[in-house]
Scaffold this active site. Structure first.
Site, PDB file in Angstrom:
ATOM      1  N   LEU A  62       0.774  -1.228   0.000  1.00 40.05           N
ATOM      2  CA  LEU A  62       0.000   0.000   0.000  1.00 40.05           C
ATOM      3  C   LEU A  62       0.816   1.295   0.000  1.00 40.05           C
ATOM      4  O   LEU A  62       0.270   2.372   0.150  1.00 40.05           O
ATOM      5  CB  LEU A  62      -1.017   0.009   1.149  1.00 40.05           C
ATOM      6  CG  LEU A  62      -1.933  -1.228   1.225  1.00 40.05           C
ATOM      7  CD1 LEU A  62      -2.882  -1.108   2.392  1.00 40.05           C
ATOM      8  CD2 LEU A  62      -2.685  -1.427  -0.081  1.00 40.05           C
ATOM      9  N   CYS A  63       2.123   1.201  -0.173  1.00 36.46           N
ATOM     10  CA  CYS A  63       2.936   2.411  -0.372  1.00 36.46           C
ATOM     11  C   CYS A  63       2.784   2.872  -1.821  1.00 36.46           C
ATOM     12  O   CYS A  63       2.748   2.051  -2.731  1.00 36.46           O
ATOM     13  CB  CYS A  63       4.414   2.132  -0.091  1.00 36.46           C
ATOM     14  SG  CYS A  63       4.853   2.191   1.641  1.00 36.46           S
ATOM     15  N   MET A 100       8.732   6.193   4.578  1.00 35.96           N
ATOM     16  CA  MET A 100       8.918   4.751   4.365  1.00 35.96           C
ATOM     17  C   MET A 100      10.113   4.481   3.466  1.00 35.96           C
ATOM     18  O   MET A 100      10.835   3.500   3.660  1.00 35.96           O
ATOM     19  CB  MET A 100       7.656   4.117   3.775  1.00 35.96           C
ATOM     20  CG  MET A 100       6.477   4.109   4.740  1.00 35.96           C
ATOM     21  SD  MET A 100       6.862   3.402   6.364  1.00 35.96           S
ATOM     22  CE  MET A 100       7.377   1.756   5.923  1.00 35.96           C
ATOM     23  N   GLU A 101      10.368   5.367   2.505  1.00 27.87           N
ATOM     24  CA  GLU A 101      11.522   5.194   1.625  1.00 27.87           C
ATOM     25  C   GLU A 101      12.823   5.361   2.402  1.00 27.87           C
ATOM     26  O   GLU A 101      13.775   4.594   2.209  1.00 27.87           O
ATOM     27  CB  GLU A 101      11.435   6.181   0.457  1.00 27.87           C
ATOM     28  CG  GLU A 101      10.390   5.823  -0.575  1.00 27.87           C
ATOM     29  CD  GLU A 101       8.938   6.037  -0.151  1.00 27.87           C
ATOM     30  OE1 GLU A 101       8.034   5.563  -0.860  1.00 27.87           O
ATOM     31  OE2 GLU A 101       8.687   6.684   0.904  1.00 27.87           O
ATOM     32  N   ASP A 115      24.771  -9.192   5.767  1.00 26.61           N
ATOM     33  CA  ASP A 115      24.984 -10.265   4.800  1.00 26.61           C
ATOM     34  C   ASP A 115      26.444 -10.362   4.367  1.00 26.61           C
ATOM     35  O   ASP A 115      26.986 -11.456   4.238  1.00 26.61           O
ATOM     36  CB  ASP A 115      24.096 -10.065   3.571  1.00 26.61           C
ATOM     37  CG  ASP A 115      24.339 -11.146   2.530  1.00 26.61           C
ATOM     38  OD1 ASP A 115      24.112 -12.327   2.851  1.00 26.61           O
ATOM     39  OD2 ASP A 115      24.782 -10.808   1.420  1.00 26.61           O
TER      40      ASP A 115
END
Length: 146
Positions: A62-63, A100-101, A115
């Site tokens: 939903l972004c 959010m980004e 990682d």
């Protein structure tokens, strides 16, 4: 349901987020020296964070997809943690914010660091991912308390 932002004015919006990867001192030395088997940890994490900001709408349901105008991802080796401090700044002119980004950029940059050096330090911790500041839009300016 996706929020309807079509009636909102286009404004300059910016968000800054941060996070930390805490690791053993010897792991931080490996990162600083560029001796990781997978290559340049900080350079790779920077690119991963930028790519993640641009693809946030594909990762977070939903972004809205945004035409981001700028993404900066800064990574600083910090002997006090010990580890790496990650900061992301994202800018857009649009009808919805870029919090959010910025948060996604930080999270993915931190995961990339993990990682790339997990073979030498599985005990690393990703901590403190949070929004530091946002500006633009109806809700105005926000700055996190220290």
């Amino acid at each position: 349901r996706m929020v309807d932002v079509s009636g909102k004015p286009v404004t300059a919006r910016e968000a800054v987020a941060e996070g930390h990867v805490v690791m053993q001192r010897s792991t931080l030395d490996t990162v600083r020296k560029g001796d990781a088997k997978k290559g340049d940890v900080l350079g790779t994490a920077r690119i991963a964070g930028i790519m993640a900001a641009k693809r946030t709408h594909e990762l977070i349901p939903l972004c809205h997809p945004l035409a981001i105008s700028q993404v900066e991802v800064d990574l600083v080796a910090d002997a006090k943690l010990p580890g790496v401090a990650v900061t992301a700044r994202v800018k857009v002119s649009g009808t919805t914010g870029v919090e959010m980004e910025a948060l996604t950029a930080v999270a993915v940059a931190c995961l990339t660091i993990y990682d790339m050096v997990k073979a030498v330090d599985r005990g690393m911790r990703i901590e403190g991912i949070r929004l530091l500041e946002k500006s633009g839009g109806r809700s105005g300016h926000y700055r996190a308390k220290e």
